[in-house]
Design a protein around this motif. Structure first.
Motif, PDB file in Angstrom:
ATOM      1  N   ARG A   1      -8.349   0.926   5.811  1.00 27.38           N
ATOM      2  CA  ARG A   1      -7.346   1.510   4.921  1.00 27.38           C
ATOM      3  C   ARG A   1      -6.931   0.499   3.852  1.00 27.38           C
ATOM      4  O   ARG A   1      -6.908   0.809   2.657  1.00 27.38           O
ATOM      5  CB  ARG A   1      -6.127   1.952   5.733  1.00 27.38           C
TER       6      ARG A   1
ATOM      7  N   LEU B   1       0.436   4.701  -2.391  1.00 29.25           N
ATOM      8  CA  LEU B   1       0.169   5.989  -1.758  1.00 29.25           C
ATOM      9  C   LEU B   1       1.124   7.093  -2.194  1.00 29.25           C
ATOM     10  O   LEU B   1       0.784   8.266  -2.100  1.00 29.25           O
ATOM     11  CB  LEU B   1       0.222   5.848  -0.223  1.00 29.25           C
ATOM     12  N   GLU B   2       2.298   6.740  -2.686  1.00 28.06           N
ATOM     13  CA  GLU B   2       3.255   7.771  -3.065  1.00 28.06           C
ATOM     14  C   GLU B   2       2.770   8.598  -4.260  1.00 28.06           C
ATOM     15  O   GLU B   2       3.264   9.685  -4.494  1.00 28.06           O
ATOM     16  CB  GLU B   2       4.630   7.168  -3.356  1.00 28.06           C
ATOM     17  N   TYR B   3       1.774   8.117  -5.003  1.00 23.04           N
ATOM     18  CA  TYR B   3       1.250   8.847  -6.153  1.00 23.04           C
ATOM     19  C   TYR B   3       0.139   9.824  -5.768  1.00 23.04           C
ATOM     20  O   TYR B   3      -0.315  10.592  -6.599  1.00 23.04           O
ATOM     21  CB  TYR B   3       0.713   7.868  -7.215  1.00 23.04           C
ATOM     22  N   LEU B   4      -0.292   9.790  -4.525  1.00 16.90           N
ATOM     23  CA  LEU B   4      -1.377  10.666  -4.072  1.00 16.90           C
ATOM     24  C   LEU B   4      -0.827  11.988  -3.560  1.00 16.90           C
ATOM     25  O   LEU B   4       0.309  12.057  -3.095  1.00 16.90           O
ATOM     26  CB  LEU B   4      -2.173   9.970  -2.967  1.00 16.90           C
ATOM     27  N   ASN B   5      -1.680  13.026  -3.592  1.00 15.89           N
ATOM     28  CA  ASN B   5      -1.216  14.289  -3.026  1.00 15.89           C
ATOM     29  C   ASN B   5      -1.243  14.192  -1.497  1.00 15.89           C
ATOM     30  O   ASN B   5      -1.781  13.244  -0.925  1.00 15.89           O
ATOM     31  CB  ASN B   5      -2.029  15.474  -3.564  1.00 15.89           C
ATOM     32  N   ASP B   6      -0.658  15.171  -0.829  1.00 12.05           N
ATOM     33  CA  ASP B   6      -0.476  15.107   0.623  1.00 12.05           C
ATOM     34  C   ASP B   6      -1.787  15.005   1.390  1.00 12.05           C
ATOM     35  O   ASP B   6      -1.886  14.247   2.363  1.00 12.05           O
ATOM     36  CB  ASP B   6       0.317  16.326   1.106  1.00 12.05           C
TER      37      ASP B   6
ATOM     38  N   SER C   1       0.816  -1.208   0.000  1.00 11.61           N
ATOM     39  CA  SER C   1       0.000   0.000   0.000  1.00 11.61           C
ATOM     40  C   SER C   1       0.851   1.260   0.000  1.00 11.61           C
ATOM     41  O   SER C   1       0.453   2.284  -0.541  1.00 11.61           O
ATOM     42  CB  SER C   1      -0.944   0.002   1.201  1.00 11.61           C
ATOM     43  N   ASN C   2       2.052   1.234   0.569  1.00 13.27           N
ATOM     44  CA  ASN C   2       2.894   2.419   0.593  1.00 13.27           C
ATOM     45  C   ASN C   2       3.338   2.820  -0.808  1.00 13.27           C
ATOM     46  O   ASN C   2       3.500   4.000  -1.102  1.00 13.27           O
ATOM     47  CB  ASN C   2       4.118   2.191   1.486  1.00 13.27           C
TER      48      ASN C   2
ATOM     49  N   ARG D   1      -3.196  11.444   0.868  1.00 14.83           N
ATOM     50  CA  ARG D   1      -2.344  10.472   1.537  1.00 14.83           C
ATOM     51  C   ARG D   1      -2.538  10.530   3.054  1.00 14.83           C
ATOM     52  O   ARG D   1      -2.661   9.507   3.720  1.00 14.83           O
ATOM     53  CB  ARG D   1      -0.880  10.723   1.196  1.00 14.83           C
TER      54      ARG D   1
ATOM     55  N   ILE E   1      -7.654   0.946  -0.197  1.00 14.99           N
ATOM     56  CA  ILE E   1      -6.519   0.966  -1.126  1.00 14.99           C
ATOM     57  C   ILE E   1      -6.671  -0.121  -2.186  1.00 14.99           C
ATOM     58  O   ILE E   1      -6.486   0.125  -3.382  1.00 14.99           O
ATOM     59  CB  ILE E   1      -5.187   0.807  -0.353  1.00 14.99           C
TER      60      ILE E   1
ATOM     61  N   ASP F   1      -3.983   7.520   5.362  1.00 16.54           N
ATOM     62  CA  ASP F   1      -3.190   7.032   6.502  1.00 16.54           C
ATOM     63  C   ASP F   1      -3.957   7.116   7.816  1.00 16.54           C
ATOM     64  O   ASP F   1      -3.686   6.346   8.744  1.00 16.54           O
ATOM     65  CB  ASP F   1      -1.877   7.823   6.622  1.00 16.54           C
TER      66      ASP F   1
END
Length: 191
Positions: free
Chosen positions: A139, A120-125, A116-117, A128, A143, A132
């Protein structure tokens, strides 16, 4: 040897001068008929060629513009009928059958990483952070369903839980996610 001018040539030149005065009107009508500038120019040109070829059939003293518009309209109708009767042509130039596709044995197979990490790196802050903040079970379900595009059955098999549990976790997780997002981001994500 001298070339004698015949009366038809004189009449033809006079006729051409009169036709030139009506070219703009012919183009406007052709554009209305074809609804395409290039086709309108072609139609106008075809009609002018026919009018000049058969100028001897024009009766002096009649309305030239009406005669030209009739030729234009008839040219359009004849072309339309000709195209509708003709079968659709497909150009096969350069067509060669493709060789049968087989897997490349030299290429190493790397299975899709479902951590899942990584997703998540492609999502905006904002998104994300909201993802989280969800409880672990919700969660993972959100995802897998929304970011990894897995079916309910696939999620149930991976999490080793009933299908109904997946559906309820997904519903509850989406609702918690919606509440955790700032209003401007919520509108973008959920519409």
């Amino acid at each position: 040897m001298a070339i004698k001018e015949c009366p038809d040539q004189i009449r033809s030149e006079d006729f051409e001068q009169e036709v030139i005065q009506h070219m703009d009107a012919m183009y406007a009508v052709a554009l209305k008929l074809t609804r395409n500038a290039a086709d309108a120019r072609d139609l106008q040109q075809d009609a002018l060629v026919r009018a000049l070829r058969f100028h001897h059939k024009f009766q002096k003293g009649t309305y030239l513009k009406a005669w030209l518009m009739t030729i234009l309209r008839n040219t359009f109708i004849n072309d339309y009928r000709k195209k509708s009767r003709r079968p659709m042509l497909v150009e096969w130039t350069g067509f060669e059958p493709l060789p049968p596709r087989e897997p490349d044995t030299e290429m190493e197979f790397v299975p899709f990483n479902t951590k899942s990490n990584d997703v998540l790196e492609y999502l905006n802050d904002d998104v994300r952070g909201a993802v989280d903040s969800l409880p672990e079970g919700h969660r993972r379900t959100v995802i897998m369903a929304d970011l990894q595009d897995m079916s309910y059955r696939e999620i149930a098999d991976i999490l080793d839980c009933p299908l109904g549990t997946v559906m309820s976790r997904l519903h509850r997780g989406r609702r918690l996610l919606r509440d955790a997002l700032p209003k401007n981001t919520r509108e973008v994500v959920f519409g």
